[in-house]
Write a protein that holds these residues in place. Structure first.
Motif, short mmCIF file in Angstrom:
data_model
loop_
_atom_site.label_atom_id
_atom_site.label_comp_id
_atom_site.label_asym_id
_atom_site.label_seq_id
_atom_site.Cartn_x
_atom_site.Cartn_y
_atom_site.Cartn_z
N PHE A 292 38.20 38.37 31.84
CA PHE A 292 37.13 39.36 32.03
C PHE A 292 37.67 40.79 32.14
CE2 PHE A 292 35.65 35.29 33.82
CZ PHE A 292 34.66 35.03 32.90
N ASN A 293 38.64 41.10 31.29
CA ASN A 293 39.22 42.45 31.28
C ASN A 293 38.22 43.46 30.73
OD1 ASN A 293 41.87 40.59 29.97
ND2 ASN A 293 41.95 41.48 32.00
N VAL A 294 38.40 44.71 31.13
CA VAL A 294 37.56 45.78 30.55
C VAL A 294 37.87 45.87 29.05
CG1 VAL A 294 37.39 47.18 32.65
CG2 VAL A 294 39.29 47.59 31.07
N PRO A 295 36.90 46.34 28.26
CA PRO A 295 37.21 46.56 26.84
C PRO A 295 38.21 47.71 26.69
CG PRO A 295 34.88 46.99 27.30
CD PRO A 295 35.51 46.63 28.59
N PHE B 106 39.82 39.10 49.87
CA PHE B 106 38.49 39.54 49.49
C PHE B 106 38.32 41.03 49.79
CE2 PHE B 106 37.99 34.96 49.83
CZ PHE B 106 37.44 34.72 48.58
N ALA B 107 37.77 41.71 48.82
CA ALA B 107 37.72 43.18 48.88
C ALA B 107 37.03 43.69 50.14
CB ALA B 107 37.01 43.70 47.63
N LEU B 108 35.93 43.07 50.54
CA LEU B 108 35.21 43.59 51.71
C LEU B 108 36.08 43.53 52.95
CD1 LEU B 108 31.58 42.20 51.19
CD2 LEU B 108 32.39 44.55 50.90
N ILE C 66 43.41 45.35 44.53
CA ILE C 66 42.91 44.21 45.33
C ILE C 66 42.49 43.09 44.37
CG2 ILE C 66 41.11 43.44 46.92
CD1 ILE C 66 40.88 46.36 47.90
N GLU C 67 42.93 41.87 44.68
CA GLU C 67 42.52 40.71 43.86
C GLU C 67 42.48 39.48 44.78
OE1 GLU C 67 41.38 39.99 40.63
OE2 GLU C 67 41.30 38.00 41.53
N ALA C 68 41.42 38.69 44.63
CA ALA C 68 41.25 37.52 45.49
C ALA C 68 41.99 36.29 44.95
CB ALA C 68 39.76 37.20 45.64
N ILE D 18 36.20 50.26 40.48
CA ILE D 18 35.52 49.08 41.03
C ILE D 18 35.16 48.11 39.91
CG2 ILE D 18 33.51 48.27 42.32
CD1 ILE D 18 33.29 51.00 43.65
N ASP D 19 35.68 46.87 40.02
CA ASP D 19 35.41 45.87 38.97
C ASP D 19 35.54 44.45 39.54
OD1 ASP D 19 34.86 44.84 36.47
OD2 ASP D 19 36.90 45.11 35.69
N ALA D 20 34.89 44.20 40.70
CA ALA D 20 34.98 42.85 41.30
C ALA D 20 33.57 42.24 41.37
CB ALA D 20 35.68 42.94 42.66
N THR D 21 33.17 41.73 42.54
CA THR D 21 31.85 41.08 42.64
C THR D 21 30.73 42.12 42.53
OG1 THR D 21 32.72 39.29 43.99
CG2 THR D 21 30.37 39.70 44.18
N LYS D 22 29.89 41.94 41.52
CA LYS D 22 28.93 42.99 41.16
C LYS D 22 27.96 43.32 42.29
CE LYS D 22 31.28 42.58 37.53
NZ LYS D 22 32.51 43.38 37.51
N TYR E 147 45.26 43.89 33.35
CA TYR E 147 45.03 44.70 32.13
C TYR E 147 44.58 46.12 32.48
CZ TYR E 147 42.95 46.26 27.71
OH TYR E 147 42.62 47.00 26.59
N SER E 148 43.50 46.22 33.28
CA SER E 148 43.04 47.58 33.64
C SER E 148 44.06 48.28 34.54
CB SER E 148 41.66 47.53 34.33
OG SER E 148 41.68 46.65 35.42
N THR E 149 44.79 47.50 35.33
CA THR E 149 45.82 48.09 36.21
C THR E 149 46.86 48.83 35.37
OG1 THR E 149 45.58 46.00 37.41
CG2 THR E 149 47.24 47.56 38.23
N ILE F 80 39.71 47.74 42.61
CA ILE F 80 39.09 46.58 43.27
C ILE F 80 38.72 45.59 42.16
CG2 ILE F 80 37.25 45.81 44.82
CD1 ILE F 80 36.96 48.76 45.75
N GLY F 81 39.49 44.52 42.04
CA GLY F 81 39.31 43.54 40.96
C GLY F 81 40.35 43.74 39.88
N MET F 82 41.49 43.09 40.07
CA MET F 82 42.65 43.34 39.22
C MET F 82 42.76 42.34 38.05
SD MET F 82 46.57 43.07 40.50
CE MET F 82 47.74 44.28 39.97
#
Ligand code: SAM
Length: 173
Positions: free
Chosen positions: A22-25, A96-98, A68-70, A113-117, A53-55, A47-49
């Motif tokens: 689920f990487n960003v385009p 968990f990010a929270l 951050i990655e769960a 930000i790219d974790a739990t919507k 890829y995005s990192t 948030i959401g690694m």
């Protein structure tokens, strides 16, 4: 961007599609990279690694990143990929990010930000931000994250950019 990193990103784009990372385009990665180069942040938070890829797009300009990655399996892959890219100034926080955001002491100048919507707004409200920070959130259009979009647009200068899955870029002044 050096050729070695670009080739790795191309490799990861294929891997990501086949293995549900689920990487960003690519275009979103390019925009993140450009924004970081313009902003020159002292510290970046992701948030959401996933597998990094995005990192890589965020870290390539050379500013420090905390990510951050769960999922521990994705962290193993991310570490391998960051090593291949020879990017060192990246600290990974597993969990968990929270929970992590409640305890994080640092302030950030750039957040992705790219974790739990459904948690986006909660993440946003927990962020410790420096003045003039930029917060970028992915999937605003693809996941119809309207509550986040409306909140940041009411309070800040913010723009929904219709590339990739729709990214909200918010400037904190
Ligand atoms: C869309 S993917 C991130 C893709 C990544 N930004 C990229 O473009 O390469 C979302 C990631 O967030 C992680 N995640 C989801 N909810 C999370 C949470 N509450 N805390 C930490 N990580 C979370 C998932 O395990 C997944 O790897």
């Amino acid at each position: 961007m050096n050729k070695k990193i670009l080739n790795l990103l191309i490799e990861l784009e294929e891997f990501g599609k086949l293995n549900f990372m689920f990487n960003v385009p690519r275009e979103t990665g390019e925009l993140l990279n450009l924004l970081v180069k313009i902003k020159k942040p002292k510290k970046i938070l992701e948030i959401g690694m996933s597998n990094g890829y995005s990192t890589i797009w965020l870290a390539e300009p050379g500013f420090p990143v905390i990510s951050i990655e769960a999922d521990p399996k994705k962290i193993i892959l991310a570490k391998e990929n960051l090593k291949k890219a020879n990017l060192k100034n990246i600290k990974i926080l597993q969990g968990f990010a929270l929970d992590i955001l409640k305890n994080i002491k640092e302030k950030f100048d750039f957040v992705f930000i790219d974790a739990t919507k459904k948690e986006y707004l909660d993440y946003f409200k927990l962020l410790k931000l420096n003045k003039s920070a930029i917060v970028v959130a992915d999937n605003i259009i693809s996941h119809n994250i309207l509550h986040y979009h409306e909140f940041v647009n009411k309070k800040y200068k913010s723009c929904l950019i219709k590339i990739g899955s729709g990214i909200e870029v918010t400037s904190i002044d």
